[in-house]
Design a protein around this motif. Structure first.
Motif, PDB file in Angstrom:
ATOM      1  N   SER A  25       0.705  -1.215   0.002  1.00 62.73           N
ATOM      2  CA  SER A  25       0.084  -0.048   0.119  1.00 62.73           C
ATOM      3  C   SER A  25       0.867   1.176  -0.125  1.00 62.73           C
ATOM      4  O   SER A  25       0.749   2.096  -0.913  1.00 62.73           O
ATOM      5  CB  SER A  25      -0.974  -0.012   1.246  1.00 62.73           C
ATOM      6  OG  SER A  25      -1.679   1.190   1.404  1.00 62.73           O
ATOM      7  N   GLY A  28       2.815   1.549  -3.354  1.00 59.69           N
ATOM      8  CA  GLY A  28       1.888   2.050  -4.380  1.00 59.69           C
ATOM      9  C   GLY A  28       1.297   3.449  -4.452  1.00 59.69           C
ATOM     10  O   GLY A  28       1.058   4.085  -5.565  1.00 59.69           O
ATOM     11  N   GLY A  29       1.264   4.073  -3.043  1.00 59.98           N
ATOM     12  CA  GLY A  29       0.670   5.419  -2.985  1.00 59.98           C
ATOM     13  C   GLY A  29      -0.659   5.531  -3.886  1.00 59.98           C
ATOM     14  O   GLY A  29      -1.508   4.362  -3.391  1.00 59.98           O
ATOM     15  N   ASP A  30      -0.929   6.747  -3.975  1.00 57.14           N
ATOM     16  CA  ASP A  30      -2.491   7.009  -4.737  1.00 57.14           C
ATOM     17  C   ASP A  30      -2.393   6.260  -5.865  1.00 57.14           C
ATOM     18  O   ASP A  30      -3.795   5.880  -6.301  1.00 57.14           O
ATOM     19  CB  ASP A  30      -2.592   8.631  -4.819  1.00 57.14           C
ATOM     20  CG  ASP A  30      -2.601   9.262  -3.513  1.00 57.14           C
ATOM     21  OD1 ASP A  30      -2.876   8.602  -2.395  1.00 57.14           O
ATOM     22  OD2 ASP A  30      -2.228  10.540  -3.542  1.00 57.14           O
ATOM     23  N   GLY A  32      -1.363   3.389  -6.949  1.00 55.76           N
ATOM     24  CA  GLY A  32      -1.501   2.112  -6.949  1.00 55.76           C
ATOM     25  C   GLY A  32      -0.371   1.307  -7.592  1.00 55.76           C
ATOM     26  O   GLY A  32       0.475   1.845  -7.899  1.00 55.76           O
ATOM     27  N   GLY A 101      -4.622   2.403  -5.706  1.00 54.55           N
ATOM     28  CA  GLY A 101      -4.049   2.701  -4.177  1.00 54.55           C
ATOM     29  C   GLY A 101      -5.089   2.590  -3.136  1.00 54.55           C
ATOM     30  O   GLY A 101      -4.722   2.147  -1.988  1.00 54.55           O
ATOM     31  N   LYS A 105      -4.801  -0.012   0.099  1.00 57.69           N
ATOM     32  CA  LYS A 105      -5.048   0.524   1.525  1.00 57.69           C
ATOM     33  C   LYS A 105      -6.151   0.061   2.291  1.00 57.69           C
ATOM     34  O   LYS A 105      -5.977  -0.583   3.146  1.00 57.69           O
ATOM     35  CB  LYS A 105      -5.173   1.963   1.451  1.00 57.69           C
ATOM     36  CG  LYS A 105      -5.225   2.762   2.821  1.00 57.69           C
ATOM     37  CD  LYS A 105      -5.564   4.297   2.840  1.00 57.69           C
ATOM     38  CE  LYS A 105      -5.484   4.628   4.304  1.00 57.69           C
ATOM     39  NZ  LYS A 105      -6.485   4.030   5.154  1.00 57.69           N
TER      40      LYS A 105
END
Length: 211
Positions: A25, A28-30, A32, A101, A105
């Motif tokens: 997660s 990948g950040g926002d 993904g 992302g 998460k």
């Protein structure tokens, strides 16, 4: 210019499942990660984690359609383990799909809140049952368990077996592999007994039919 593929990670069992998912997660950040990128970050435990993620939706009792489709992918992955393929092969179109992302998460949050017991109970032990020849044996039990998922209303128990087997491979925990193999064996025995009973009952009934 194409970015270089990350080198395979070492088989470090110090990363438990919840930390592994949280790492995906965070990395990948926002944006993904594509499924290809996820696979590259899963080191030697890619098979176990992929099969665990696939087995989770199959735990819903009476679910029809999804377990049958998932079962094909699980058998494909388990067969590759059985022949000793180091990295899971999946169709290129499938690997190009992107896990958002927000989804990564949510998956990490779910693992931390619902799957913490796995990390508390599992640890590297009896590794001969979770690595090498033991891994191939686990693959056989995965195929046997998955074969029964295609039967209507029978997806929950074999999915539990798949989850136990995959956790055993992820954590290199032979005890979980043994538990998954035991559930698979018991389930196949029950199905065999029920099937035999139905056949014998049908044969008995035909003897009383006229003509």
């Amino acid at each position: 210019m194409t970015a270089p593929r990350p080198s395979p990670q070492a088989d470090d069992v110090s990363h438990d499942i919840t930390r592994l998912l949280r790492r995906l997660s965070d990395e990948g950040g926002d944006a993904g990660l594509t499924l290809d990128e996820v696979r590259d970050r899963l080191d030697e435990r890619a098979y176990g984690l992929l099969i665990l993620l696939l087995s989770i939706p199959c735990l819903v009792p009476g679910l029809y359609g999804v377990p049958q489709v998932v079962g094909v992918i699980v058998i494909l992955l388990a067969a590759q383990m059985l022949v000793g393929r180091e990295e899971p092969w999946l169709p290129r179109w499938f690997l190009k799909l992107r896990a958002k992302g927000s989804w990564l998460k949510a998956m990490a949050d779910f693992a931390e809140s619902k799957l913490g017991w796995i990390d508390r109970l599992s640890r590297p032990r009896l590794r001969r049952f979770a690595d090498g020849p033991g891994e191939k044996l686990a693959a056989i039990f995965m195929i046997l368990a998955t074969a029964t998922i295609v039967l209507p209303l029978t997806n929950t128990v074999p999915s539990v077996a798949l989850a136990l087997l995959s956790v055993g491979l992820i954590q290199r925990d032979g005890l979980f592999v043994i538990a998954g193999a035991a559930v698979t064996t018991a389930w196949l025995t029950i199905l065999g007994a029920v099937g035999t009973g139905l056949l014998m009952g049908a044969e008995w009934a035909t003897r009383w039919l006229p003509g």
